[in-house]
Design a protein around this motif. Structure first.
Motif, PDB file in Angstrom:
ATOM      1  N   THR A  34       1.549  -3.812  18.398  1.00  0.00           N
ATOM      2  CA  THR A  34       1.419  -2.414  17.998  1.00  0.00           C
ATOM      3  C   THR A  34       2.771  -1.871  17.549  1.00  0.00           C
ATOM      4  OG1 THR A  34      -0.360  -2.163  19.592  1.00  0.00           O
ATOM      5  CG2 THR A  34       0.648  -0.134  18.786  1.00  0.00           C
ATOM      6  N   GLU A  35       3.831  -2.247  18.266  1.00  0.00           N
ATOM      7  CA  GLU A  35       5.177  -1.788  17.929  1.00  0.00           C
ATOM      8  C   GLU A  35       5.612  -2.317  16.566  1.00  0.00           C
ATOM      9  OE1 GLU A  35       4.483  -3.431  20.855  1.00  0.00           O
ATOM     10  OE2 GLU A  35       4.424  -1.677  22.166  1.00  0.00           O
ATOM     11  N   MET A  36       5.338  -3.605  16.309  1.00  0.00           N
ATOM     12  CA  MET A  36       5.735  -4.199  15.028  1.00  0.00           C
ATOM     13  C   MET A  36       4.934  -3.565  13.892  1.00  0.00           C
ATOM     14  SD  MET A  36       7.621  -6.131  13.165  1.00  0.00           S
ATOM     15  CE  MET A  36       8.487  -7.268  14.231  1.00  0.00           C
ATOM     16  N   LYS A  37       3.652  -3.326  14.102  1.00  0.00           N
ATOM     17  CA  LYS A  37       2.834  -2.695  13.060  1.00  0.00           C
ATOM     18  C   LYS A  37       3.371  -1.306  12.743  1.00  0.00           C
ATOM     19  CE  LYS A  37      -1.802  -1.480  11.551  1.00  0.00           C
ATOM     20  NZ  LYS A  37      -1.289  -0.400  10.756  1.00  0.00           N
ATOM     21  N   ALA A  38       3.740  -0.556  13.767  1.00  0.00           N
ATOM     22  CA  ALA A  38       4.301   0.786  13.560  1.00  0.00           C
ATOM     23  C   ALA A  38       5.629   0.706  12.807  1.00  0.00           C
ATOM     24  CB  ALA A  38       4.485   1.493  14.899  1.00  0.00           C
ATOM     25  N   ARG A  39       6.443  -0.264  13.164  1.00  0.00           N
ATOM     26  CA  ARG A  39       7.736  -0.462  12.484  1.00  0.00           C
ATOM     27  C   ARG A  39       7.516  -0.796  11.005  1.00  0.00           C
ATOM     28  NH1 ARG A  39      11.573  -5.658  13.620  1.00  0.00           N
ATOM     29  NH2 ARG A  39      12.614  -5.585  11.607  1.00  0.00           N
ATOM     30  N   LEU A  40       6.583  -1.702  10.732  1.00  0.00           N
ATOM     31  CA  LEU A  40       6.302  -2.079   9.345  1.00  0.00           C
ATOM     32  C   LEU A  40       5.737  -0.904   8.562  1.00  0.00           C
ATOM     33  CD1 LEU A  40       4.862  -5.655   9.932  1.00  0.00           C
ATOM     34  CD2 LEU A  40       7.036  -5.065   8.820  1.00  0.00           C
ATOM     35  N   ASP A  41       4.796  -0.169   9.158  1.00  0.00           N
ATOM     36  CA  ASP A  41       4.245   1.024   8.508  1.00  0.00           C
ATOM     37  C   ASP A  41       5.363   1.980   8.104  1.00  0.00           C
ATOM     38  OD1 ASP A  41       1.529   0.351   8.645  1.00  0.00           O
ATOM     39  OD2 ASP A  41       1.215   1.421  10.532  1.00  0.00           O
ATOM     40  N   LYS A  42       6.251   2.265   9.041  1.00  0.00           N
ATOM     41  CA  LYS A  42       7.341   3.211   8.797  1.00  0.00           C
ATOM     42  C   LYS A  42       8.270   2.710   7.698  1.00  0.00           C
ATOM     43  CE  LYS A  42      11.332   5.270  11.116  1.00  0.00           C
ATOM     44  NZ  LYS A  42      12.424   4.441  10.633  1.00  0.00           N
ATOM     45  N   ASP A  43       8.714   1.454   7.796  1.00  0.00           N
ATOM     46  CA  ASP A  43       9.645   0.905   6.807  1.00  0.00           C
ATOM     47  C   ASP A  43       9.024   0.842   5.415  1.00  0.00           C
ATOM     48  OD1 ASP A  43      11.731   0.574   8.617  1.00  0.00           O
ATOM     49  OD2 ASP A  43      11.144  -1.470   9.129  1.00  0.00           O
ATOM     50  N   ILE A  44       7.798   0.401   5.336  1.00  0.00           N
ATOM     51  CA  ILE A  44       7.142   0.225   4.039  1.00  0.00           C
ATOM     52  C   ILE A  44       6.840   1.565   3.382  1.00  0.00           C
ATOM     53  CG2 ILE A  44       4.964  -0.535   2.993  1.00  0.00           C
ATOM     54  CD1 ILE A  44       5.156  -2.985   4.943  1.00  0.00           C
ATOM     55  N   LYS A  45       6.440   2.536   4.168  1.00  0.00           N
ATOM     56  CA  LYS A  45       6.046   3.829   3.596  1.00  0.00           C
ATOM     57  C   LYS A  45       7.226   4.760   3.323  1.00  0.00           C
ATOM     58  CE  LYS A  45       1.381   3.521   5.130  1.00  0.00           C
ATOM     59  NZ  LYS A  45       0.623   3.251   6.261  1.00  0.00           N
ATOM     60  N   SER A  46       8.386   4.466   3.888  1.00  0.00           N
ATOM     61  CA  SER A  46       9.521   5.382   3.722  1.00  0.00           C
ATOM     62  C   SER A  46      10.557   4.883   2.717  1.00  0.00           C
ATOM     63  CB  SER A  46      10.181   5.644   5.082  1.00  0.00           C
ATOM     64  OG  SER A  46      10.732   4.452   5.602  1.00  0.00           O
ATOM     65  N   ASN A  47      10.234   3.840   1.963  1.00  0.00           N
ATOM     66  CA  ASN A  47      11.171   3.311   0.974  1.00  0.00           C
ATOM     67  C   ASN A  47      10.473   3.108  -0.363  1.00  0.00           C
ATOM     68  OD1 ASN A  47      13.761   2.568   2.542  1.00  0.00           O
ATOM     69  ND2 ASN A  47      12.124   1.775   3.824  1.00  0.00           N
ATOM     70  N   ASP A  48      11.240   3.256  -1.453  1.00  0.00           N
ATOM     71  CA  ASP A  48      10.675   3.043  -2.785  1.00  0.00           C
ATOM     72  C   ASP A  48      10.170   1.611  -2.939  1.00  0.00           C
ATOM     73  OD1 ASP A  48      11.131   5.632  -3.649  1.00  0.00           O
ATOM     74  OD2 ASP A  48      13.120   5.169  -4.446  1.00  0.00           O
ATOM     75  N   ILE A  49      11.047   0.653  -2.666  1.00  0.00           N
ATOM     76  CA  ILE A  49      10.684  -0.766  -2.725  1.00  0.00           C
ATOM     77  C   ILE A  49      11.120  -1.426  -1.436  1.00  0.00           C
ATOM     78  CG2 ILE A  49      11.086  -2.996  -3.862  1.00  0.00           C
ATOM     79  CD1 ILE A  49      11.567  -1.526  -6.449  1.00  0.00           C
ATOM     80  N   VAL A  50      10.223  -2.198  -0.867  1.00  0.00           N
ATOM     81  CA  VAL A  50      10.562  -2.989   0.313  1.00  0.00           C
ATOM     82  C   VAL A  50      10.339  -4.454  -0.054  1.00  0.00           C
ATOM     83  CG1 VAL A  50      10.070  -3.460   2.740  1.00  0.00           C
ATOM     84  CG2 VAL A  50       9.929  -1.132   1.873  1.00  0.00           C
ATOM     85  N   LEU A  51      11.347  -5.257   0.231  1.00  0.00           N
ATOM     86  CA  LEU A  51      11.309  -6.677  -0.074  1.00  0.00           C
ATOM     87  C   LEU A  51      11.524  -7.462   1.214  1.00  0.00           C
ATOM     88  CD1 LEU A  51      11.429  -9.180  -1.917  1.00  0.00           C
ATOM     89  CD2 LEU A  51      13.841  -8.623  -2.365  1.00  0.00           C
ATOM     90  N   PHE A  52      10.538  -8.240   1.587  1.00  0.00           N
ATOM     91  CA  PHE A  52      10.667  -9.167   2.709  1.00  0.00           C
ATOM     92  C   PHE A  52      10.969 -10.515   2.087  1.00  0.00           C
ATOM     93  CE2 PHE A  52       8.003  -5.749   4.223  1.00  0.00           C
ATOM     94  CZ  PHE A  52       8.588  -5.449   5.444  1.00  0.00           C
ATOM     95  N   MET A  53      12.141 -11.052   2.415  1.00  0.00           N
ATOM     96  CA  MET A  53      12.605 -12.253   1.741  1.00  0.00           C
ATOM     97  C   MET A  53      13.339 -13.172   2.699  1.00  0.00           C
ATOM     98  SD  MET A  53      15.872 -10.691  -0.392  1.00  0.00           S
ATOM     99  CE  MET A  53      16.386 -12.278  -1.008  1.00  0.00           C
ATOM    100  N   LYS A  54      13.610 -14.365   2.226  1.00  0.00           N
ATOM    101  CA  LYS A  54      14.439 -15.313   2.970  1.00  0.00           C
ATOM    102  C   LYS A  54      15.858 -15.150   2.440  1.00  0.00           C
ATOM    103  CE  LYS A  54      10.669 -18.501   3.809  1.00  0.00           C
ATOM    104  NZ  LYS A  54      10.067 -19.791   3.485  1.00  0.00           N
ATOM    105  N   GLY A  55      16.731 -14.637   3.292  1.00  0.00           N
ATOM    106  CA  GLY A  55      18.093 -14.334   2.886  1.00  0.00           C
ATOM    107  C   GLY A  55      18.220 -12.867   2.532  1.00  0.00           C
ATOM    108  N   THR A  56      19.237 -12.574   1.734  1.00  0.00           N
ATOM    109  CA  THR A  56      19.502 -11.205   1.296  1.00  0.00           C
ATOM    110  C   THR A  56      19.546 -11.184  -0.227  1.00  0.00           C
ATOM    111  OG1 THR A  56      21.902 -11.529   1.276  1.00  0.00           O
ATOM    112  CG2 THR A  56      20.906 -10.786   3.373  1.00  0.00           C
ATOM    113  N   PRO A  57      19.475 -10.006  -0.835  1.00  0.00           N
ATOM    114  CA  PRO A  57      19.556  -9.963  -2.301  1.00  0.00           C
ATOM    115  C   PRO A  57      20.838 -10.595  -2.846  1.00  0.00           C
ATOM    116  CG  PRO A  57      18.691  -7.896  -1.488  1.00  0.00           C
ATOM    117  CD  PRO A  57      19.125  -8.690  -0.278  1.00  0.00           C
TER     118      PRO A  57
END
Length: 151
Positions: A34-57
């Motif tokens: 439940t905590e992870m789902k809430a965290r993902l909801d918040k991060d995804i909905k509060s940013n223009d683009i969210v990228l889940f990736m291996k490494g960094t840009p």
């Protein structure tokens, strides 16, 4: 041979317990907290683009993540102001949870304005067709003037 056929027909562990014909059937286990789902909801909905990736840009750790970053750079996406990138290699729970959250089995994963877009292959197809530029302009991530300046 007949023993194997009989065991296959009668053994519960060999028969699927999920009706895959059911509209609610899913091949994904439900392990997200439940905590992870809430965290993902918040991060995804509060940013223009969210990228889940291996490494960094700046230092992608797989070819698909690198290609995804390059596609967005070609589109004129400003990583400093428009993208929130998460390195799934730093957090095993995040790496597994995002796959369940999106019901998409691979990484990288891209969200635009809270909506799941897809992975590298989807982004590449959208880039080639012009649909990615349309999506980014529609969501005010880039402007057509940005695209003209690049030419």
């Amino acid at each position: 041979m007949s023993f194997l056929r009989a065991a296959t027909r009668t053994s519960a562990f060999l028969r699927p317990t999920v009706n895959l014909q059911s509209p609610s059937a899913s091949l994904f286990a439900r392990w997200i907290s439940t905590e992870m789902k809430a965290r993902l909801d918040k991060d995804i909905k509060s940013n223009d683009i969210v990228l889940f990736m291996k490494g960094t840009p700046d230092a992608p750790m797989c070819g698909f993540s690198r290609a995804t970053v390059q596609i967005m750079q070609v589109q004129g996406v400003d990583f400093d102001t428009k993208v929130n990138a998460f390195n799934v290699l730093e957090d095993a729970e995040l790496r597994e949870s995002i796959k369940e959250y999106s019901e998409w089995p691979t990484i990288p994963q891209v969200y635009v304005k809270g909506e799941f877009v897809g992975g590298c292959d989807i982004l590449l197809n959208m880039h080639q067709s012009g649909d990615l530029e349309d999506l980014l302009v529609k969501n005010e991530i880039i402007t057509l003037e940005d695209e003209e300046e690049k030419k």
